[in-house]
Design a protein around this motif. Sequence first.
Motif, PDB file in Angstrom:
ATOM      1  N   PRO A 183       0.809  -1.233   0.000  1.00 50.44           N
ATOM      2  CA  PRO A 183       0.000   0.000   0.000  1.00 50.44           C
ATOM      3  C   PRO A 183       0.838   1.277   0.000  1.00 50.44           C
ATOM      4  CG  PRO A 183      -0.060  -1.054   2.169  1.00 50.44           C
ATOM      5  CD  PRO A 183       0.588  -2.019   1.237  1.00 50.44           C
ATOM      6  N   LEU A 184       2.037   1.207   0.546  1.00 49.90           N
ATOM      7  CA  LEU A 184       2.902   2.382   0.513  1.00 49.90           C
ATOM      8  C   LEU A 184       3.302   2.719  -0.920  1.00 49.90           C
ATOM      9  CD1 LEU A 184       4.514   4.539   2.014  1.00 49.90           C
ATOM     10  CD2 LEU A 184       6.372   2.878   2.261  1.00 49.90           C
ATOM     11  N   ASP A 215       1.613   1.923  -3.521  1.00 54.48           N
ATOM     12  CA  ASP A 215       0.394   2.393  -4.199  1.00 54.48           C
ATOM     13  C   ASP A 215       0.230   3.908  -4.056  1.00 54.48           C
ATOM     14  OD1 ASP A 215      -0.224  -0.140  -5.024  1.00 54.48           O
ATOM     15  OD2 ASP A 215      -1.638  -0.555  -3.386  1.00 54.48           O
ATOM     16  N   GLN A 216       0.630   4.443  -2.928  1.00 56.70           N
ATOM     17  CA  GLN A 216       0.521   5.894  -2.736  1.00 56.70           C
ATOM     18  C   GLN A 216       1.537   6.654  -3.584  1.00 56.70           C
ATOM     19  OE1 GLN A 216      -1.962   7.294  -0.948  1.00 56.70           O
ATOM     20  NE2 GLN A 216      -2.648   5.163  -0.721  1.00 56.70           N
ATOM     21  N   TRP A 222       2.088   6.191  -6.610  1.00 57.49           N
ATOM     22  CA  TRP A 222       1.506   6.448  -7.924  1.00 57.49           C
ATOM     23  C   TRP A 222       0.788   7.798  -7.976  1.00 57.49           C
ATOM     24  CZ3 TRP A 222       2.452   3.557 -12.165  1.00 57.49           C
ATOM     25  CH2 TRP A 222       2.964   2.263 -11.973  1.00 57.49           C
ATOM     26  N   ASN A 223       0.420   8.331  -6.812  1.00 57.58           N
ATOM     27  CA  ASN A 223      -0.281   9.617  -6.775  1.00 57.58           C
ATOM     28  C   ASN A 223       0.677  10.803  -6.917  1.00 57.58           C
ATOM     29  OD1 ASN A 223      -2.752   8.288  -6.324  1.00 57.58           O
ATOM     30  ND2 ASN A 223      -2.370   8.221  -4.106  1.00 57.58           N
ATOM     31  N   GLU A 272       5.773   8.473 -10.190  1.00 59.34           N
ATOM     32  CA  GLU A 272       5.221   7.614 -11.234  1.00 59.34           C
ATOM     33  C   GLU A 272       6.097   7.625 -12.487  1.00 59.34           C
ATOM     34  OE1 GLU A 272       1.053   7.134 -13.813  1.00 59.34           O
ATOM     35  OE2 GLU A 272       1.360   8.835 -12.453  1.00 59.34           O
TER      36      GLU A 272
END
Length: 437
Positions: free
Chosen positions: A383-384, A386-387, A389-390, A395
């Motif tokens: 999940p870290l 995944d953040q 990508w914001n 990215e």
Amino acid sequence: MSWEQQEYQQQGYPQQPYPQQQGYDYAYGGYQQPQYVQPPQYAQEPYPQQLYVDYGPQTAPLPVVDPEPEPEVAVVGEKPAEPAAEEKPLSKPAGRDRYFDTLRAVALIRVVTYHTFGWAWCGMVFPSMGIMFGLAGTLMAKSLERPALKVVRSRLRRLLPPFWFWGVFVVLAMLIHGWMPRHYTIVFWIVPFGDPPGNKWGVQAWEILWYLRTYLWFVLLSPLLLKVFRLARVPVLLLSLAPILVLNFVWAGPEGRLGNELWDFSTYLFCWILGFAHRDGVLERMKPAVVVVLSLAAIGYGGWYAFTHQGEVGTYDLDEIPLAQAFWSAGYVMLLMWAKAYFRIDFAWLTRYRRLDRVVTVFNARAVTIYLWHEIALILAVPLIDQFWNVPAFEKYLPLESQWFMFGIGWVLIAVFVLACGWVEDVAAKKKPRLLP
């Protein structure tokens, strides 16, 4: 995985259970010892025969004119001569066996690597669990020179508090996600004699506890195992492979927790007994050709069995094929232990590289913390990332889809857990808590 190495001292640790090793001779550097002629009665006496006890690498024998004894080395059954009052021996600081320390550190790195990438060949390149059980068996044999009850109590004290501290977070997380213990098995979260209960949400975190459970049983049974081993060392060592053969070909054992315990215990019994054999000098006395042939035969059989039976489990991963794991680990660990005894390997050169030596020290002093928290670190890495990508720059420029990137983030989180939770190991060892040892 190896908290027992904290029995000895380096940078604030308790006295190390290994004898003084070559390469740690700090006491005589730059000091010119006075020479004097040894009395004739000592020069004429034959040197007492050395019994077969593994003291690790030995320094070259002192000349006859210098009868001052080495304080760390003693012949079993012989009382060392008292030094002259005016010529007291210089004390030497205890040194760690960096060969064993390095093996343990590499084993932990391999465990994290396997749990990140899932490569089936990892266990063949470096069978971490077999190595860690072998090292633990050696340390346990050394520790049992003291009263058995005191040794077992010390091992439990070092193991359980870090496990309890870790378990509070895991159990709390599972309770939040709908799990509720329903029967007496909750006691296994207090003392892991068996696999503790849990739900599927937390299985990735607690499934690694099989190692702690198996280690605990080995610790409890070691006083008896060591007595049996010393009745007939080589036969008992070879027969320690019999239980896994029986479970694989004759009787598969009971279902449930007891069956799992029997399989894991039997898989690594040879490695634990091999640690006894190293401590007692059995490997050092064996002929090199015999050791090499037996080791390669065990590795060959384990590899053959894994590849010819991969259709049954869908992989040749040794972790999924206990018989292959037992024989592969047996041959691999025997070679490592024998090389240590025969070639007097101590990795004393490691102390010349301060940063690398420091890393090895931290891995050994925080072995329990790294093992318990590494899966949670890998879980949180997902999940870290995944953040990330914001963040447009992340990215664009970071390899967020790469498992190697997750591997790196996982180690960053492991380092955080070592700093935040490693002090529990110090408390368990009755030492002053520190961020880093």
